[in-house]
Design an enzyme around this catalytic site. Structure first.
Site, mmCIF file in Angstrom:
data_model
loop_
_atom_site.group_PDB
_atom_site.id
_atom_site.type_symbol
_atom_site.label_atom_id
_atom_site.label_comp_id
_atom_site.label_asym_id
_atom_site.label_seq_id
_atom_site.Cartn_x
_atom_site.Cartn_y
_atom_site.Cartn_z
ATOM 1 N N GLY A 150 0.796 -1.152 -0.001
ATOM 2 C CA GLY A 150 0.076 -0.127 -0.142
ATOM 3 C C GLY A 150 0.888 1.408 -0.180
ATOM 4 N N ASP A 151 2.065 1.219 -0.219
ATOM 5 C CA ASP A 151 3.121 2.325 -0.147
ATOM 6 C C ASP A 151 2.922 3.039 -1.502
ATOM 7 O OD1 ASP A 151 5.335 3.577 1.594
ATOM 8 O OD2 ASP A 151 5.978 3.618 -0.722
ATOM 9 N N VAL A 152 2.378 4.395 -1.245
ATOM 10 C CA VAL A 152 2.479 5.409 -2.393
ATOM 11 C C VAL A 152 3.622 5.516 -3.037
ATOM 12 C CG1 VAL A 152 1.611 7.640 -3.148
ATOM 13 C CG2 VAL A 152 0.440 6.516 -1.297
ATOM 14 N N LEU A 167 6.013 3.393 -3.430
ATOM 15 C CA LEU A 167 6.269 2.122 -4.081
ATOM 16 C C LEU A 167 5.401 2.061 -5.422
ATOM 17 C CD1 LEU A 167 7.388 -0.594 -4.720
ATOM 18 C CD2 LEU A 167 5.758 -1.511 -3.083
#
Length: 299
Positions: A253-255, A257
């Protein structure tokens, strides 16, 4: 027997300059000072504060020099060496990753651009959790400001040659800290509540890095961490990656990434979680390194 400095042998590939570039990414980093030749940091070794400098004349050995205080006892040297190995992931064999990358149109540009870069870790569990908590749903600059405020308000400090070096606060320091006091630093109430809860769990011995490292699988670690209110899957994955050395951690869920993959693949939108999982299935066991390298493409 005591020493004022020692060397650590380095694995190959290792590039200290790549690590320093990553560490210099924010001008308001408050826990160490990185320059073009090395890094100074105040660390807690046993019950003492130790200000050290790390440098590399080449990439075969790292020099650790004590800048202030009494010489290091052998047990302190061993504790410090363990911390540094975890900090720079020195026990990791990267050759399999390099072999995997060769000929791969997605991986090879990353491996070539950041050759020798290690996942720069956060060996202290409380620091890693707090950094992940303050970084939830805010930009990186503001996250650094929140970390700086927490450190200046509740951490210890030492002076050397006109500079101030700081330690991240211990969980015990938050025993009598209120949510409102943390909110005065511009933390949200939820983040303040979670930091206090994590501090309490660690002070009581209910949460320890050593315990997490003995759990049988990544799912058990996720379950243990997300049982704490305010810690979700992203935070758990981040801590597995940066603190526990788990190479399979993938903060889906890392923006950052998502944006890096979008940029690398030339997409007109961010990839979906399913698309990211499908992409990373090609490289099992190296999810954390690939994520870390992708993050570097954004700077």
């Amino acid at each position: 027997m005591s020493v004022s400095g020692f060397e650590l042998p380095l694995p190959s590939p290792f590039d200290f300059q790549q690590c320093l570039k990553y560490m210099a990414r924010s001008p308001i980093e408050c826990l160490y000072t990185a320059d073009s030749e090395g890094v100074n940091r105040l660390l807690r070794v046993g019950t003492s504060q130790r200000l050290i400098r790390l440098s590399c004349r080449n990439n075969n050995a790292m020099q650790i020099q004590l800048l202030r205080g009494d010489a290091l006892a052998i047990r302190e040297q061993e504790e410090l060496a363990r911390y540094i190995r975890d900090w720079f992931d020195l026990d990791r064999d990267l050759e399999p990753f390099m072999q995997l990358s060769k000929g791969d149109p997605f991986l090879w540009p990353l491996a070539e651009s950041f050759y020798g870069l290690r996942v720069v870790g956060i060996p202290d569990l409380f620091e890693a959790l707090c950094w992940a908590i303050v970084g939830q749903q805010v930009n990186l600059t503001f996250a650094y400001k929140l970390k700086q405020r927490l450190t200046e308000q509740y951490g210890e400090a030492a002076e050397w040659e006109g500079g101030t070096y700081r330690l991240f606060p211990t969980p015990e320091r938050f025993a009598n800290v209120t949510i409102d006091q943390l909110c005065s630093l511009q933390l949200t109430r939820n983040k303040a509540r979670t930091i206090i809860e994590v501090a309490s769990c660690m002070t009581n011995g209910d949460l320890r890095r050593e315990e997490l490292l003995t759990l049988p699988d990544p799912e058990s670690v996720d379950k243990r961490l997300t049982a704490i209110k305010g810690i979700g899957p992203w935070t758990a994955q981040y801590v597995r990656m940066r603190c526990l050395g788990d190479q399979t951690a993938l903060p889906i869920g890392d923006v950052g990434l998502q944006n890096a993959v979008k940029q690398m693949l030339g997409l007109d939108r961010k990839p979906t979680p399913r698309e990211l999982r499908d992409l990373f299935e090609q490289w099992p066991g190296w999810e954390s390194y690939i994520t870390f390298y992708l993050w570097r493409t954004l700077y």
